[in-house]
Design a protein around this motif. Structure first.
Motif, mmCIF file in Angstrom:
data_model
loop_
_atom_site.group_PDB
_atom_site.id
_atom_site.type_symbol
_atom_site.label_atom_id
_atom_site.label_comp_id
_atom_site.label_asym_id
_atom_site.label_seq_id
_atom_site.Cartn_x
_atom_site.Cartn_y
_atom_site.Cartn_z
ATOM 1 N N MET A 1 0.825 -1.207 0.000
ATOM 2 C CA MET A 1 0.000 0.000 0.000
ATOM 3 C C MET A 1 0.858 1.256 0.000
ATOM 4 N N GLU A 2 1.946 1.229 0.743
ATOM 5 C CA GLU A 2 2.835 2.386 0.747
ATOM 6 C C GLU A 2 3.498 2.570 -0.615
ATOM 7 N N GLU A 3 3.799 1.468 -1.281
ATOM 8 C CA GLU A 3 4.366 1.545 -2.625
ATOM 9 C C GLU A 3 3.312 2.019 -3.629
ATOM 10 N N PHE A 4 2.067 1.591 -3.419
ATOM 11 C CA PHE A 4 0.956 2.062 -4.256
ATOM 12 C C PHE A 4 0.903 3.586 -4.276
ATOM 13 N N VAL A 5 1.058 4.196 -3.106
ATOM 14 C CA VAL A 5 0.952 5.655 -3.014
ATOM 15 C C VAL A 5 1.959 6.336 -3.940
ATOM 16 N N LEU A 6 3.177 5.835 -3.977
ATOM 17 C CA LEU A 6 4.204 6.423 -4.835
ATOM 18 C C LEU A 6 3.851 6.256 -6.307
ATOM 19 N N GLN A 7 3.419 5.062 -6.704
ATOM 20 C CA GLN A 7 3.064 4.822 -8.097
ATOM 21 C C GLN A 7 1.862 5.676 -8.508
ATOM 22 N N TYR A 8 0.900 5.780 -7.636
ATOM 23 C CA TYR A 8 -0.312 6.565 -7.887
ATOM 24 C C TYR A 8 -0.005 8.053 -8.015
ATOM 25 N N ALA A 9 0.929 8.543 -7.219
ATOM 26 C CA ALA A 9 1.241 9.977 -7.196
ATOM 27 C C ALA A 9 1.842 10.478 -8.497
ATOM 28 N N VAL A 10 2.367 9.580 -9.326
ATOM 29 C CA VAL A 10 2.946 10.005 -10.604
ATOM 30 C C VAL A 10 1.915 10.767 -11.431
ATOM 31 N N HIS A 11 0.690 10.262 -11.517
ATOM 32 C CA HIS A 11 -0.349 10.929 -12.290
ATOM 33 C C HIS A 11 -1.284 11.767 -11.425
ATOM 34 N N ALA A 12 -1.457 11.376 -10.168
ATOM 35 C CA ALA A 12 -2.363 12.110 -9.285
ATOM 36 C C ALA A 12 -1.718 13.376 -8.733
#
Length: 260
Positions: A222-233
């Motif tokens: 989940m913490e890794e998800f946040v980083l991947q998601y933040a690229v476009h968000a």
């Protein structure tokens, strides 16, 4: 004293991953283009804490939700070329994105899948109808309520408003979450992207809690998800999501139920 990291090595790693995962292979002409190679691909996509299938689902749904058709198409091509997500699964992913990010965003992903599939000469994916058999409206509410509890791990809303009755119970949990075309873990990532972009506190917190409490995702994922998601968000939305992950991970680790 730790050894200094080599920028040339980072660039080489980024160029390799960008090419392998479906991105551009030409020399960057701007700082933004260079940052895709030297940061996004070199330093985010190379991290081992999240599998590539998950990263593609997060990236393509984030790009579609942000309205970036070109990036969405790039991710779809990479996922198909790498045999990480099937064409049928991508069609189901587009439907899921439509629900949580809006039908316009789902349409961006669906159109990107069509363009890539046509370019690759793929046969159309067979999909199950939204509903093939007649149904009883009351029974569908009951199915939706049971499905909500199964996937969210706490009780859902009663069908007292058009949104709850016609949306959440009738379709979202009464039909879509029960479709066999995409596994639950994949649906979690798509859902998290949609609720994250919404900025709505309760959906963000509840789906973050459910993702971890269900075992679909670990705290580290989940913490890794946040980083991947933040690229476009963007980093501000990523900050909101990070706060929810930290808060809800603490509850899950203490075996506490979700609290609105």
């Amino acid at each position: 004293m730790s050894a200094l990291l080599d920028p040339a090595e980072r660039t080489a790693r980024g160029a390799r991953l960008q090419a392998e995962l479906g991105g551009a292979t030409t020399e960057p002409a701007t700082p933004v283009e260079a940052s895709w190679r030297d940061y996004i691909y070199a330093e985010i996509w190379s991290r081992p804490a999240l599998d590539l299938r998950a990263r593609f689902l997060i990236a393509m749904s984030s790009a579609a939700t942000a309205g970036d058709a070109a990036a969405t198409e790039t991710y779809v091509r990479g996922a198909l070329a790498g045999d990480l997500i099937s064409l049928a699964e991508l069609r189901e992913a587009a439907l899921h994105v439509a629900v949580y990010s809006g039908w316009s965003s789902g349409g961006i992903l669906d159109a990107a899948v069509t363009r890539v599939a046509d370019a690759m000469g793929l046969a159309a994916a067979v999909f199950a109808p939204i509903r093939a058999e007649p149904w009883d409206a009351t029974a569908r509410h009951e199915v939706g309520a049971a499905s909500f509890k199964e996937h969210m791990l706490f009780g859902g809303p009663p069908p007292k408003t058009a949104y709850f009755e016609g949306g959440i119970l009738n379709f979202v949990f009464g039909e879509m979450w029960n479709r066999a075309g995409l596994d639950e873990r994949s649906r979690r990532w798509l859902t998290l992207v949609g609720v994250g972009f919404s900025g709505a506190s309760t959906p963000i917190r509840s789906h973050v809690w459910s993702a971890m409490a269900s075992g679909n995702a670990s705290r580290a994922e989940m913490e890794e998800f946040v980083l991947q998601y933040a690229v476009h968000a963007g980093w501000p939305r990523g900050s909101v999501m990070q706060g929810a992950v930290l808060e809800q991970a603490a509850r899950v680790e203490k075996n506490l139920p979700f609290e609105a």
